[in-house]
Design an enzyme around this catalytic site. Structure first.
Site, PDB file in Angstrom:
ATOM      1  N   SER A  51       0.817  -1.213   0.000  1.00 57.35           N
ATOM      2  CA  SER A  51       0.000   0.000   0.000  1.00 57.35           C
ATOM      3  C   SER A  51       0.851   1.264   0.000  1.00 57.35           C
ATOM      4  O   SER A  51       0.344   2.348  -0.307  1.00 57.35           O
ATOM      5  CB  SER A  51      -0.931   0.010   1.218  1.00 57.35           C
ATOM      6  OG  SER A  51      -1.840  -1.063   1.184  1.00 57.35           O
ATOM      7  N   GLY A 239      -4.297  -1.950  -0.799  1.00 52.07           N
ATOM      8  CA  GLY A 239      -3.528  -1.638  -1.991  1.00 52.07           C
ATOM      9  C   GLY A 239      -3.284  -0.145  -2.113  1.00 52.07           C
ATOM     10  O   GLY A 239      -3.913   0.662  -1.423  1.00 52.07           O
ATOM     11  N   GLY A 241      -2.633   3.705  -4.267  1.00 51.64           N
ATOM     12  CA  GLY A 241      -3.173   4.508  -5.342  1.00 51.64           C
ATOM     13  C   GLY A 241      -4.563   5.059  -5.077  1.00 51.64           C
ATOM     14  O   GLY A 241      -5.149   4.895  -3.999  1.00 51.64           O
ATOM     15  N   CYS A 267      -9.300  -2.025   3.592  1.00 54.62           N
ATOM     16  CA  CYS A 267      -8.517  -0.909   3.061  1.00 54.62           C
ATOM     17  C   CYS A 267      -9.007  -0.543   1.653  1.00 54.62           C
ATOM     18  O   CYS A 267     -10.122  -0.048   1.497  1.00 54.62           O
ATOM     19  CB  CYS A 267      -7.030  -1.253   3.112  1.00 54.62           C
ATOM     20  SG  CYS A 267      -5.951   0.192   2.944  1.00 54.62           S
ATOM     21  N   ASN A 309      -3.434   2.209   6.906  1.00 48.20           N
ATOM     22  CA  ASN A 309      -2.565   2.827   5.910  1.00 48.20           C
ATOM     23  C   ASN A 309      -3.416   3.208   4.710  1.00 48.20           C
ATOM     24  O   ASN A 309      -3.636   2.406   3.812  1.00 48.20           O
ATOM     25  CB  ASN A 309      -1.443   1.866   5.478  1.00 48.20           C
ATOM     26  CG  ASN A 309      -0.649   2.427   4.309  1.00 48.20           C
ATOM     27  OD1 ASN A 309      -0.658   3.630   4.066  1.00 48.20           O
ATOM     28  ND2 ASN A 309       0.019   1.557   3.579  1.00 48.20           N
ATOM     29  N   GLY A 311      -4.883   6.906   2.307  1.00 45.78           N
ATOM     30  CA  GLY A 311      -4.974   8.341   2.091  1.00 45.78           C
ATOM     31  C   GLY A 311      -6.280   8.768   1.460  1.00 45.78           C
ATOM     32  O   GLY A 311      -6.483   9.952   1.200  1.00 45.78           O
ATOM     33  N   PHE A 312      -7.172   7.792   1.181  1.00 46.39           N
ATOM     34  CA  PHE A 312      -8.484   8.073   0.604  1.00 46.39           C
ATOM     35  C   PHE A 312      -9.549   7.457   1.502  1.00 46.39           C
ATOM     36  O   PHE A 312      -9.268   6.538   2.273  1.00 46.39           O
ATOM     37  CB  PHE A 312      -8.590   7.495  -0.803  1.00 46.39           C
ATOM     38  CG  PHE A 312      -7.693   8.156  -1.816  1.00 46.39           C
ATOM     39  CD1 PHE A 312      -8.180   9.153  -2.655  1.00 46.39           C
ATOM     40  CD2 PHE A 312      -6.357   7.785  -1.933  1.00 46.39           C
ATOM     41  CE1 PHE A 312      -7.356   9.764  -3.582  1.00 46.39           C
ATOM     42  CE2 PHE A 312      -5.522   8.388  -2.862  1.00 46.39           C
ATOM     43  CZ  PHE A 312      -6.026   9.383  -3.690  1.00 46.39           C
ATOM     44  N   HIS A 357      -6.709  -2.597   8.854  1.00 40.30           N
ATOM     45  CA  HIS A 357      -6.014  -3.851   8.559  1.00 40.30           C
ATOM     46  C   HIS A 357      -6.175  -4.837   9.715  1.00 40.30           C
ATOM     47  O   HIS A 357      -5.379  -4.831  10.654  1.00 40.30           O
ATOM     48  CB  HIS A 357      -4.517  -3.594   8.340  1.00 40.30           C
ATOM     49  CG  HIS A 357      -4.189  -2.890   7.078  1.00 40.30           C
ATOM     50  ND1 HIS A 357      -3.396  -3.451   6.092  1.00 40.30           N
ATOM     51  CD2 HIS A 357      -4.531  -1.669   6.609  1.00 40.30           C
ATOM     52  CE1 HIS A 357      -3.283  -2.600   5.089  1.00 40.30           C
ATOM     53  NE2 HIS A 357      -3.962  -1.512   5.392  1.00 40.30           N
ATOM     54  N   GLU A 359      -5.494  -7.920   9.791  1.00 44.10           N
ATOM     55  CA  GLU A 359      -4.403  -8.907   9.872  1.00 44.10           C
ATOM     56  C   GLU A 359      -3.255  -8.396  10.729  1.00 44.10           C
ATOM     57  O   GLU A 359      -2.573  -9.161  11.389  1.00 44.10           O
ATOM     58  CB  GLU A 359      -3.910  -9.272   8.464  1.00 44.10           C
ATOM     59  CG  GLU A 359      -2.891  -8.340   7.854  1.00 44.10           C
ATOM     60  CD  GLU A 359      -3.477  -7.004   7.440  1.00 44.10           C
ATOM     61  OE1 GLU A 359      -2.691  -6.061   7.205  1.00 44.10           O
ATOM     62  OE2 GLU A 359      -4.711  -6.880   7.340  1.00 44.10           O
TER      63      GLU A 359
END
Length: 392
Positions: A51, A239, A241, A267, A309, A311-312, A357, A359
């Site tokens: 990510s 992931g 982007g 995520c 983690n 940013g969107f 997350h 996990e």
């Protein structure tokens, strides 16, 4: 004989703020979005989280590298961060499990870094101004004097909006993670940048996990399983982007939802569900990155400390329900720091997702129970027979 002086390095933000320090890791120049991670531990898991593709990561914990690195704690096949910023790198590695230093790993993987800067001041700047483009360089033409040329390169670089890295991070070929013990269920996991711990968490629950490339079609998903009935469930991973660029993945998920195959996403997989349900996504000012993010389950009121983690975020109403092509949906989890959507689910359909997350390879493990919830969802909604598959 005294040790050679460390090579100088410079960090330049797109707004012109400059920090000077020492080279750490590989020598060279890297340009990417700069973000900060608030985790006090787990730096190796951070570095190998796909990510982080396309980002320079600032560690807010001041002392980094004391446990070195090893090959067992990798979360993927390589280091994915584009650059690394630390304040005080450890001079020695103290863990018996370590086989090399963090500095050596960064050098091996061509990750340009900088150390010896005021990461607290840098983090405060990013909190006030937001994540932005930046460059880290240890090249003489940039560290020796004016940074105007480097700043020009930074401002000419693409932004994270509109960026897609799925082709970089996804598996090139399908592979299977076998169930531990007796096999109970089969899951098709779409790899959008999956961490190695995720299929292992499912395998521990008797799930045989078929990890598929991000380019997989719904036919590829339905082909999973030995009896022709398709998988018991579908999973989409974290992931990198901009989620607005992942139209193909959203299309596959809509096919999954139409067939009422149980779905779980984390995520980026949460953002995919939001988009599949007809909601938009938007970029956060500086995102959530670390292992200490408080999230509230709106159904129970329980608060979990989570690993994040991103940013969107998904743009959806926090209260009540909202209509979708698959029936009503609602926000299930919310971030307590800023009231950001942290989970969505169909009210009457077998689909849910969270923005964090569960996990959590480096901890915490508050949300590990979500994998049990996915198991129960599949047991409660058994897959249809081959003759009825494809009905809505």
């Amino acid at each position: 004989m005294s040790a050679a002086a460390p090579a100088p390095a410079v960090l330049v933000l797109e707004d012109g703020r400059t920090f000077r320090g020492e080279a750490y890791g590989a020598r060279g120049t890297t340009i990417a979005e700069i973000v900060f991670n608030t985790g006090m531990t787990g730096y190796q898991e951070t570095l190998t989280d796909p990510s982080y593709r396309g980002q320079i990561v600032v560690m807010t914990a001041p002392h980094i590298g004391n446990t070195g690195v090893n090959d067992e704690d990798f979360e993927s096949r390589r280091v994915w961060v584009d650059g690394y910023v630390v304040r005080d790198p450890s001079r020695v590695r103290s863990s018996w499990r370590a086989d090399r230093t963090l500095d050596e790993l960064l050098g091996e993987q061509d990750v340009v870094g900088i150390s010896g800067i005021d990461t607290r001041a840098l983090t405060r700047h990013l909190r006030e101004r937001g994540s932005m483009r930046a460059a880290v360089s240890s090249e003489p033409q940039y560290v020796g004097g004016s940074v105007e040329d480097l700043l020009a390169r930074v401002n000419a670089a693409p932004t994270m909006e509109g960026a897609s890295f799925l082709a970089d991070v996804t598996t090139p070929e399908p592979y299977v993670v076998p169930a531990v013990g007796d096999k109970r269920l089969t899951v098709a996991a779409i790899d959008l940048g999956i961490k190695g711990m995720t299929p292992r968490r499912m395998a521990q629950r008797g799930i045989e996990v078929h990890v598929l490339p991000a380019t997989s079609t719904v036919d590829d998903v339905l082909a999973v399983g030995a009896d022709g009935a398709g998988p018991d469930g579908v999973f989409m991973s974290n992931g990198p982007g901009d989620p607005a660029t992942a139209d193909h993945v959203v299309g596959v998920l809509r096919e999954v939802l139409e067939r009422r195959i149980p779905y779980f996403g984390i995520c980026l997989g949460n953002q995919m569900l939001g988009r599949a349900l007809g909601r938009g996504t938007y970029k956060l000012k500086y995102g959530h990155r670390g292992i200490n993010q408080p999230v509230q389950d709106r159904a129970t009121g329980a608060v979990e400390i989570t690993s994040q983690n991103h940013g969107f975020a998904v743009d959806a109403p926090l209260d009540g329900t909202f209509e979708t092509p698959y029936g009503p949906a609602h926000v299930t989890h919310v971030g307590l720091n800023d009231q950001v959507v942290e989970g969505v689910a169909l009210v009457d359909g077998p689909a849910f997702s969270v923005q964090y997350h569960p996990e959590a390879a480096a901890g915490p493990h508050d949300a590990d129970h979500l994998f049990d919830r996915f198991v129960q969802l599949m047991l409660d909604h058994p897959r249809p027979t081959p003759s009825s598959r494809g009905t809505t």
